[in-house]
Design a protein around this motif. Structure first.
Motif, PDB file in Angstrom:
ATOM      1  N   PRO A  96       0.807  -1.226   0.000  1.00 25.78           N
ATOM      2  CA  PRO A  96       0.000   0.000   0.000  1.00 25.78           C
ATOM      3  C   PRO A  96       0.840   1.276   0.000  1.00 25.78           C
ATOM      4  N   ILE A  97       2.002   1.232   0.597  1.00 25.21           N
ATOM      5  CA  ILE A  97       2.874   2.413   0.611  1.00 25.21           C
ATOM      6  C   ILE A  97       3.391   2.677  -0.796  1.00 25.21           C
ATOM      7  N   LEU A  98       3.919   1.658  -1.440  1.00 25.18           N
ATOM      8  CA  LEU A  98       4.453   1.819  -2.793  1.00 25.18           C
ATOM      9  C   LEU A  98       3.340   2.172  -3.780  1.00 25.18           C
ATOM     10  N   ALA A  99       2.178   1.525  -3.643  1.00 26.58           N
ATOM     11  CA  ALA A  99       1.048   1.818  -4.534  1.00 26.58           C
ATOM     12  C   ALA A  99       0.550   3.248  -4.323  1.00 26.58           C
ATOM     13  N   GLY A 100       0.522   3.688  -3.070  1.00 30.78           N
ATOM     14  CA  GLY A 100       0.095   5.054  -2.776  1.00 30.78           C
ATOM     15  C   GLY A 100       1.034   6.090  -3.356  1.00 30.78           C
ATOM     16  N   LEU A 101       2.338   5.853  -3.221  1.00 31.34           N
ATOM     17  CA  LEU A 101       3.313   6.778  -3.811  1.00 31.34           C
ATOM     18  C   LEU A 101       3.166   6.823  -5.328  1.00 31.34           C
ATOM     19  N   ASP A 102       2.965   5.658  -5.953  1.00 37.33           N
ATOM     20  CA  ASP A 102       2.786   5.606  -7.406  1.00 37.33           C
ATOM     21  C   ASP A 102       1.506   6.319  -7.833  1.00 37.33           C
ATOM     22  N   ALA A 103       0.421   6.173  -7.053  1.00 37.58           N
ATOM     23  CA  ALA A 103      -0.843   6.842  -7.375  1.00 37.58           C
ATOM     24  C   ALA A 103      -0.702   8.359  -7.249  1.00 37.58           C
ATOM     25  N   ILE A 104       0.009   8.813  -6.232  1.00 36.59           N
ATOM     26  CA  ILE A 104       0.242  10.250  -6.067  1.00 36.59           C
ATOM     27  C   ILE A 104       1.090  10.775  -7.214  1.00 36.59           C
ATOM     28  N   GLU A 105       2.101  10.019  -7.595  1.00 36.04           N
ATOM     29  CA  GLU A 105       2.957  10.416  -8.719  1.00 36.04           C
ATOM     30  C   GLU A 105       2.145  10.535 -10.004  1.00 36.04           C
ATOM     31  N   ALA A 126      -2.436  19.147  -1.703  1.00 32.02           N
ATOM     32  CA  ALA A 126      -3.659  18.727  -2.390  1.00 32.02           C
ATOM     33  C   ALA A 126      -3.604  17.238  -2.732  1.00 32.02           C
ATOM     34  N   LEU A 127      -2.440  16.758  -3.147  1.00 25.70           N
ATOM     35  CA  LEU A 127      -2.290  15.339  -3.456  1.00 25.70           C
ATOM     36  C   LEU A 127      -2.461  14.476  -2.200  1.00 25.70           C
ATOM     37  N   LEU A 128      -1.886  14.915  -1.088  1.00 19.82           N
ATOM     38  CA  LEU A 128      -2.059  14.188   0.174  1.00 19.82           C
ATOM     39  C   LEU A 128      -3.517  14.200   0.622  1.00 19.82           C
ATOM     40  N   THR A 129      -4.198  15.310   0.395  1.00 18.44           N
ATOM     41  CA  THR A 129      -5.621  15.401   0.747  1.00 18.44           C
ATOM     42  C   THR A 129      -6.446  14.431  -0.081  1.00 18.44           C
ATOM     43  N   LEU A 130      -6.117  14.309  -1.368  1.00 17.07           N
ATOM     44  CA  LEU A 130      -6.809  13.331  -2.213  1.00 17.07           C
ATOM     45  C   LEU A 130      -6.603  11.914  -1.675  1.00 17.07           C
ATOM     46  N   ALA A 131      -5.383  11.609  -1.275  1.00 20.80           N
ATOM     47  CA  ALA A 131      -5.099  10.287  -0.712  1.00 20.80           C
ATOM     48  C   ALA A 131      -5.861  10.092   0.594  1.00 20.80           C
ATOM     49  N   MET A 132      -5.834  11.089   1.456  1.00 18.61           N
ATOM     50  CA  MET A 132      -6.510  11.000   2.746  1.00 18.61           C
ATOM     51  C   MET A 132      -8.013  10.755   2.576  1.00 18.61           C
ATOM     52  N   ASN A 133      -8.607  11.392   1.581  1.00 24.37           N
ATOM     53  CA  ASN A 133     -10.048  11.268   1.342  1.00 24.37           C
ATOM     54  C   ASN A 133     -10.412  10.047   0.510  1.00 24.37           C
ATOM     55  N   GLU A 135      -9.573   9.417  -2.610  1.00 22.72           N
ATOM     56  CA  GLU A 135      -9.845   9.771  -4.002  1.00 22.72           C
ATOM     57  C   GLU A 135      -8.742   9.319  -4.950  1.00 22.72           C
ATOM     58  N   LEU A 136      -7.778   8.586  -4.419  1.00 24.04           N
ATOM     59  CA  LEU A 136      -6.715   7.972  -5.219  1.00 24.04           C
ATOM     60  C   LEU A 136      -6.738   6.471  -4.942  1.00 24.04           C
ATOM     61  N   PRO A 137      -6.318   5.656  -5.903  1.00 22.78           N
ATOM     62  CA  PRO A 137      -6.246   4.214  -5.635  1.00 22.78           C
ATOM     63  C   PRO A 137      -5.308   3.949  -4.442  1.00 22.78           C
ATOM     64  N   SER A 138      -5.758   3.147  -3.520  1.00 19.40           N
ATOM     65  CA  SER A 138      -5.001   2.816  -2.294  1.00 19.40           C
ATOM     66  C   SER A 138      -4.766   4.027  -1.405  1.00 19.40           C
ATOM     67  N   GLY A 139      -5.448   5.116  -1.657  1.00 22.18           N
ATOM     68  CA  GLY A 139      -5.181   6.378  -0.976  1.00 22.18           C
ATOM     69  C   GLY A 139      -5.351   6.353   0.526  1.00 22.18           C
ATOM     70  N   LYS A 140      -6.509   5.890   1.002  1.00 22.74           N
ATOM     71  CA  LYS A 140      -6.757   5.917   2.450  1.00 22.74           C
ATOM     72  C   LYS A 140      -5.791   5.019   3.212  1.00 22.74           C
ATOM     73  N   VAL A 141      -5.574   3.823   2.693  1.00 16.03           N
ATOM     74  CA  VAL A 141      -4.665   2.880   3.352  1.00 16.03           C
ATOM     75  C   VAL A 141      -3.258   3.466   3.368  1.00 16.03           C
ATOM     76  N   PHE A 142      -2.827   4.005   2.234  1.00 14.32           N
ATOM     77  CA  PHE A 142      -1.507   4.633   2.151  1.00 14.32           C
ATOM     78  C   PHE A 142      -1.391   5.772   3.151  1.00 14.32           C
ATOM     79  N   PHE A 143      -2.366   6.686   3.124  1.00 11.58           N
ATOM     80  CA  PHE A 143      -2.260   7.894   3.938  1.00 11.58           C
ATOM     81  C   PHE A 143      -2.175   7.570   5.419  1.00 11.58           C
ATOM     82  N   GLU A 144      -3.022   6.671   5.898  1.00 15.82           N
ATOM     83  CA  GLU A 144      -3.018   6.355   7.330  1.00 15.82           C
ATOM     84  C   GLU A 144      -1.682   5.744   7.748  1.00 15.82           C
ATOM     85  N   ALA A 145      -1.185   4.790   6.992  1.00 17.70           N
ATOM     86  CA  ALA A 145       0.096   4.156   7.333  1.00 17.70           C
ATOM     87  C   ALA A 145       1.242   5.158   7.212  1.00 17.70           C
ATOM     88  N   PHE A 146       1.243   5.960   6.152  1.00 14.22           N
ATOM     89  CA  PHE A 146       2.316   6.927   5.940  1.00 14.22           C
ATOM     90  C   PHE A 146       2.334   7.974   7.054  1.00 14.22           C
TER      91      PHE A 146
END
Length: 189
Positions: A96-105, A126-133, A135-146
């Motif tokens: 989820p960390i790697l997928a989240g970074l790739d989705a943000i990229e 704004a990109l972190l907010t999208l992940a937190m909400n 709105e990005l693939p794997s975003g919520k899981v990535f954001f919480e762990a990150f």
């Protein structure tokens, strides 16, 4: 002075049941077969590509920026995160960390036409907010762990314990009528 492992044990209470598994393992509250005891020094293996490492570093500083105290980069949070993922997590926990970074990229390239690590701070926010909400693939899981890794890495670092917070081995006498307006820093012991 308090050491990082003791500070990690204190962080466990802060996140409770939703603690990212590698942090729990490092704090010694969860045992996992096949995960070696963490060693001093650099990570045992590279977890991030060069671009992912640059993005993770930039995003760490967005979570805890430099203000009147040093931020996440100065506290060594990026190195802590890579060490935690390399030596305390399983390959599936890194996904989820790697997928989240790739989705943000990918979203940064789509929206801003620039690599996320080189995006402006407000764009990274704004990109972190999208992940937190979510709105990005794997975003919520990535954001919480990150977020947990950044906060844990920062507040268990020497900078987090001595400059952000004030270290007093013996905080002094109790004064129940101490004016709140005179409180300068939160104390850590």
């Amino acid at each position: 002075m308090i050491d990082r492992r003791t500070a990690l044990a204190g962080v466990v209470a802060m996140f409770g049941a939703g603690l990212f598994a590698p942090i729990a393992r490092a704090a010694g509250v969860a045992q996992s077969a096949g995960v070696p005891v963490i060693s001093e020094g650099p990570p045992s293996a590279a977890v991030f590509s060069t671009a992912q490492r640059a993005l993770m570093t930039a995003l760490s500083e967005r979570v805890i920026p430099t203000t009147d105290t040093p931020g996440a980069i100065a506290a060594g949070v990026p190195a802590y995160i890579e060490k935690l993922l390399a030596d305390w997590s399983s390959p599936t926990e890194r996904v989820p960390i790697l997928a989240g970074l790739d989705a943000i990229e990918a979203r940064s390239e789509q929206d801003y036409k620039v690599a996320a690590a080189k995006a402006k701070p407000d764009q990274q926010d704004a990109l972190l907010t999208l992940a937190m909400n979510g709105e990005l693939p794997s975003g919520k899981v990535f954001f919480e762990a990150f977020r947990q890794m950044v906060i844990t890495g920062y507040y268990t670092s020497e900078i987090g314990m001595t400059q952000e917070r004030e270290y007093l081995p013996v905080p002094g006498e109790y004064d129940g009528a101490f004016p709140y307006s005179k409180v300068n820093k939160v104390y850590s012991a």
